[in-house]
Design an enzyme around this catalytic site. Sequence first.
Site, PDB file in Angstrom:
ATOM      1  N   GLY B  12       0.806  -1.222   0.000  1.00  0.00           N
ATOM      2  CA  GLY B  12       0.000   0.000   0.000  1.00  0.00           C
ATOM      3  C   GLY B  12       0.831   1.260   0.000  1.00  0.00           C
ATOM      4  CG  LEU B  92     -13.838  -2.755  -6.892  1.00  0.00           C
ATOM      5  CD1 LEU B  92     -14.154  -1.285  -6.594  1.00  0.00           C
ATOM      6  CD2 LEU B  92     -13.531  -3.495  -5.604  1.00  0.00           C
ATOM      7  CG  HIS B 108      -3.301   0.467 -14.852  1.00  0.00           C
ATOM      8  ND1 HIS B 108      -3.493  -0.857 -14.509  1.00  0.00           N
ATOM      9  CD2 HIS B 108      -2.661   0.462 -16.030  1.00  0.00           C
ATOM     10  CE1 HIS B 108      -2.992  -1.626 -15.467  1.00  0.00           C
ATOM     11  NE2 HIS B 108      -2.494  -0.851 -16.398  1.00  0.00           N
TER      12      HIS B 108
END
Lengths: 200, 200
Positions: B12, B92, B108
Amino acid sequence: MKNIGILLSGRGSNFEAIARNVSAGKIQAKIALVVSNRGQAPGLETACKMGLRTLFIASKGKEREVYDQEVVAALKGAQVDLVCLAGFMRILSPVFVRAFPGRILNIHPALLPAFPGLDAQKQALDYGVKFSGCTVHIVDEGMDTGPIVRQAVVPVLDEDTVETLSARILAEEHRIYSEAVCLMIEDKIRIEGRRVVLKK
Amino acid sequence: MKNIGILLSGRGSNFEAIARNVSAGKIQAKIALVVSNRGQAPGLETACKMGLRTLFIASKGKEREVYDQEVVAALKGAQVDLVCLAGFMRILSPVFVRAFPGRILNIHPALLPAFPGLDAQKQALDYGVKFSGCTVHIVDEGMDTGPIVRQAVVPVLDEDTVETLSARILAEEHRIYSEAVCLMIEDKIRIEGRRVVLKK
């Protein structure tokens, strides 16, 4: 001295940029032949005025391979080493590509592999990218798929239209096409897989 | 004060960059919840150390819609206004996307629409592009297809490996993700077709 052959269908502003750099001695080669598939192409007239050898080979009504063989014969006759497409509005057949393997350059007004094919600037605007640009690539048997020699990037602005974006990209096209021609003429690159890298 | 929800599966680092800008007051919002689908995600530990509210919701063995409903419920419970995907290794479902219409961002590591999907940096290297970059986009029901909020460009060098190119792109990711979050939080953009433009 290597020989360049130019193929165009219209104004040929990329041809003009290359021709200027040849005249200025920045590209150490000769433009041996300018071919158009349209007799009315303004680029053909420009080439005439520059004193270059020009040839109009009509494509209408001819099968692609037959036409391409005619053009190849003309280019070979002029002892062309490197073929530069400059707004040549026809797809080359394998006959053509195999006659000049790895020796045909094209320029495309987008950062390939994004937005291949027609109306690349409109495609980029419609998609909503924040950067676009142009790509000089070696022509293979696909559509805008060959190894990339040079690219240039331009921003896409909120207020851009197809016209303003195209003009910004075109300025970069004129720059990088000549750079790519130099790299090819001076035999400075090699291809690893699909990657075009400078020779060490 | 708007609430941000973060979804991650690994380190992250983009979450960390956003958190630093929140702490520094550059992003005028609160990180209300950090969710991971992996209990071992280092990003979850980082969030804990920062004193942020974290939640591990295991995805293993759950149907996608069931899982997504759990995550949506947690985010809604934390009154999240903007969802930021930061290396969340799941696609998702429409259930999720429709729960936060136009309020989910993803980053991305390529100049979309080029090189969507996995291993974007390797795709770019293998293709042989001379420039790549990263894209922050609004998540829609497609794969890396939503409207583009921000992009950044980096050169691809002859000597690049996946590692060196990824590192160069990552530095830009950290910059533009926070910029995009600010634009969303401060309600500064509108969408025309697919184009994300600044409100006048």
